[in-house]
Design an enzyme around this catalytic site. Structure first.
Site, PDB file in Angstrom:
ATOM      1  N   SER A  13       0.904  -1.186  -0.018  1.00 55.51           N
ATOM      2  CA  SER A  13       0.008   0.056   0.088  1.00 55.51           C
ATOM      3  C   SER A  13       1.033   1.094   0.170  1.00 55.51           C
ATOM      4  O   SER A  13       0.601   2.199  -0.685  1.00 55.51           O
ATOM      5  CB  SER A  13      -1.033   0.023   1.131  1.00 55.51           C
ATOM      6  OG  SER A  13      -0.296   0.282   2.318  1.00 55.51           O
ATOM      7  N   MET A  90      10.250  -6.098   4.147  1.00 53.19           N
ATOM      8  CA  MET A  90      10.259  -6.782   5.254  1.00 53.19           C
ATOM      9  C   MET A  90      11.637  -7.407   5.886  1.00 53.19           C
ATOM     10  O   MET A  90      11.593  -8.435   6.957  1.00 53.19           O
ATOM     11  CB  MET A  90       9.184  -7.795   5.659  1.00 53.19           C
ATOM     12  CG  MET A  90       7.937  -7.214   5.621  1.00 53.19           C
ATOM     13  SD  MET A  90       7.375  -5.565   6.316  1.00 53.19           S
ATOM     14  CE  MET A  90       7.096  -6.459   8.116  1.00 53.19           C
ATOM     15  N   ARG A  91      12.723  -7.075   5.237  1.00 46.16           N
ATOM     16  CA  ARG A  91      14.021  -7.713   5.680  1.00 46.16           C
ATOM     17  C   ARG A  91      14.906  -6.726   5.979  1.00 46.16           C
ATOM     18  O   ARG A  91      15.045  -5.550   5.705  1.00 46.16           O
ATOM     19  CB  ARG A  91      14.569  -8.562   4.534  1.00 46.16           C
ATOM     20  CG  ARG A  91      13.894  -9.765   4.343  1.00 46.16           C
ATOM     21  CD  ARG A  91      14.556 -10.660   3.230  1.00 46.16           C
ATOM     22  NE  ARG A  91      13.532 -11.662   2.909  1.00 46.16           N
ATOM     23  CZ  ARG A  91      12.843 -12.406   3.904  1.00 46.16           C
ATOM     24  NH1 ARG A  91      13.633 -12.778   4.671  1.00 46.16           N
ATOM     25  NH2 ARG A  91      11.979 -13.113   3.423  1.00 46.16           N
ATOM     26  N   ASN A 107      13.674   4.234   4.476  1.00 47.01           N
ATOM     27  CA  ASN A 107      12.644   3.189   4.937  1.00 47.01           C
ATOM     28  C   ASN A 107      11.582   3.984   5.651  1.00 47.01           C
ATOM     29  O   ASN A 107      11.737   5.070   6.098  1.00 47.01           O
ATOM     30  CB  ASN A 107      13.585   2.313   6.013  1.00 47.01           C
ATOM     31  CG  ASN A 107      12.627   1.211   6.497  1.00 47.01           C
ATOM     32  OD1 ASN A 107      12.079   0.612   5.546  1.00 47.01           O
ATOM     33  ND2 ASN A 107      12.782   1.037   7.778  1.00 47.01           N
ATOM     34  N   HIS A 109       8.968   3.251   8.947  1.00 48.27           N
ATOM     35  CA  HIS A 109       8.840   2.401  10.105  1.00 48.27           C
ATOM     36  C   HIS A 109       7.601   2.911  10.810  1.00 48.27           C
ATOM     37  O   HIS A 109       7.326   3.894  10.932  1.00 48.27           O
ATOM     38  CB  HIS A 109       9.842   2.345  11.042  1.00 48.27           C
ATOM     39  CG  HIS A 109       9.719   1.711  12.295  1.00 48.27           C
ATOM     40  ND1 HIS A 109       9.961   0.158  12.013  1.00 48.27           N
ATOM     41  CD2 HIS A 109       9.538   1.743  13.446  1.00 48.27           C
ATOM     42  CE1 HIS A 109       9.748  -0.232  13.127  1.00 48.27           C
ATOM     43  NE2 HIS A 109       9.529   0.518  14.046  1.00 48.27           N
TER      44      HIS A 109
HETATM   45  C1  GRF Z   1       3.892  -0.805   6.917  1.00 39.75           C
HETATM   46  O1  GRF Z   1       3.287  -0.402   8.179  1.00 39.75           O
HETATM   47  C2  GRF Z   1       5.410  -0.308   6.972  1.00 39.75           C
HETATM   48  O2  GRF Z   1       5.487   0.692   7.766  1.00 39.75           O
HETATM   49  C3  GRF Z   1       5.976  -1.784   7.722  1.00 39.75           C
HETATM   50  O3  GRF Z   1       5.077  -2.694   7.003  1.00 39.75           O
HETATM   51  C4  GRF Z   1       3.803  -2.099   6.626  1.00 39.75           C
HETATM   52  C5  GRF Z   1       3.952  -2.502   5.022  1.00 39.75           C
HETATM   53  O4  GRF Z   1       2.483  -1.883   4.609  1.00 39.75           O
HETATM   54  N1  GRF Z   1       7.162  -1.832   7.593  1.00 39.75           N
HETATM   55  P1  GRF Z   1       2.442  -1.957   2.818  1.00 39.75           P
HETATM   56  O5  GRF Z   1       3.036  -3.309   2.269  1.00 39.75           O
HETATM   57  O6  GRF Z   1       3.005  -0.751   2.501  1.00 39.75           O
HETATM   58  O7  GRF Z   1       1.086  -2.000   2.795  1.00 39.75           O
END
Ligand code: GRF
Length: 203
Positions: A13, A90-91, A107, A109
């Site tokens: 998203s 996610m890594r 990044n 967070h």
């Molecule tokens: C978001 O909350 C981001 O901050 C975190 O994982 C989620 C990913 O959401 N690291 P998306 O894949 O961008 O919808």
């Protein structure tokens, strides 16, 4: 115009919000590639919808993180991007990639860093009992969610919030904050001075 490559792992998203901001002319840049570590990431579909190439290095197909990161690094170089944006990637970025693209990699967070780094940041905040939560856009360095901070957005935490409620409230702000930070980068308005990021005035 700056070339942007996005790294994403899941639903994407944030990636979509960046694409929308690019399409609306809010960011003076172009997205040249999506890089993902997950062949099932919905971000691939989002890239396809707007004709952006996806580069898939499916993490599960690699024997170890070192070989995965070596391939990822090569692919990142080949994109020729000026900016790499981790959007729900996610890594943990390995030290070689972090060093190679120092000052050129962002990044997001879902917490007000330095509070609650790492996984499940929203749950960490909820469990801790904070009254204000939020998100942080920062440069990537060799640490975990530890690089110089560009933008933070705060949201209230209400007594009856569950994880879904706080996730959604923070995510809305993530979408705004990321586009703002990327726009500043693309306009050459971010200067890193040690731990601090100075935002230059608009010319
Ligand atoms: C978001 O909350 C981001 O901050 C975190 O994982 C989620 C990913 O959401 N690291 P998306 O894949 O961008 O919808």
């Amino acid at each position: 115009m700056k070339k942007i490559a996005v790294l994403a792992s899941g639903r994407g998203s944030n990636f979509q919000a960046i694409l929308d901001s690019l399409a609306a002319g809010k960011i003076n840049g172009e997205c040249v590639a999506l890089l993902t570590d997950n062949k099932n990431s919905y971000s691939i579909e989002r890239a396809k919808n707007v004709g952006i190439p996806s580069i898939v290095h499916n993490f599960k197909d690699y024997p170890d993180k070192a070989s995965f990161e070596a391939d990822l690094l090569e692919s990142m170089k080949k994109t020729g991007a000026d900016l790499f944006v981790c959007a729900g990637y996610m890594r943990i970025i390995g030290p070689e990639i972090a060093r190679t693209f120092a000052g050129k990699m962002l990044n997001i967070h879902p917490a007000l860093l330095p509070a609650f780094p790492g996984l499940h940041a929203q749950k960490q905040a909820l469990d801790y009992g904070v009254k204000i939560a939020g998100c942080t856009v920062h440069f990537v360095d060799e640490g975990l969610d530890s690089g110089p901070i560009i933008i933070q957005k705060a949201v209230p935490v209400f007594d009856d919030d569950d994880e879904d409620a706080i996730d959604a409230r923070i995510l809305e702000q993530e979408h705004i904050a990321y586009s703002e930070a990327i726009a500043l980068f693309c306009d050459d308005r971010l200067v890193i001075e040690g731990r601090k990021v100075r935002v230059l005035p608009k010319v």
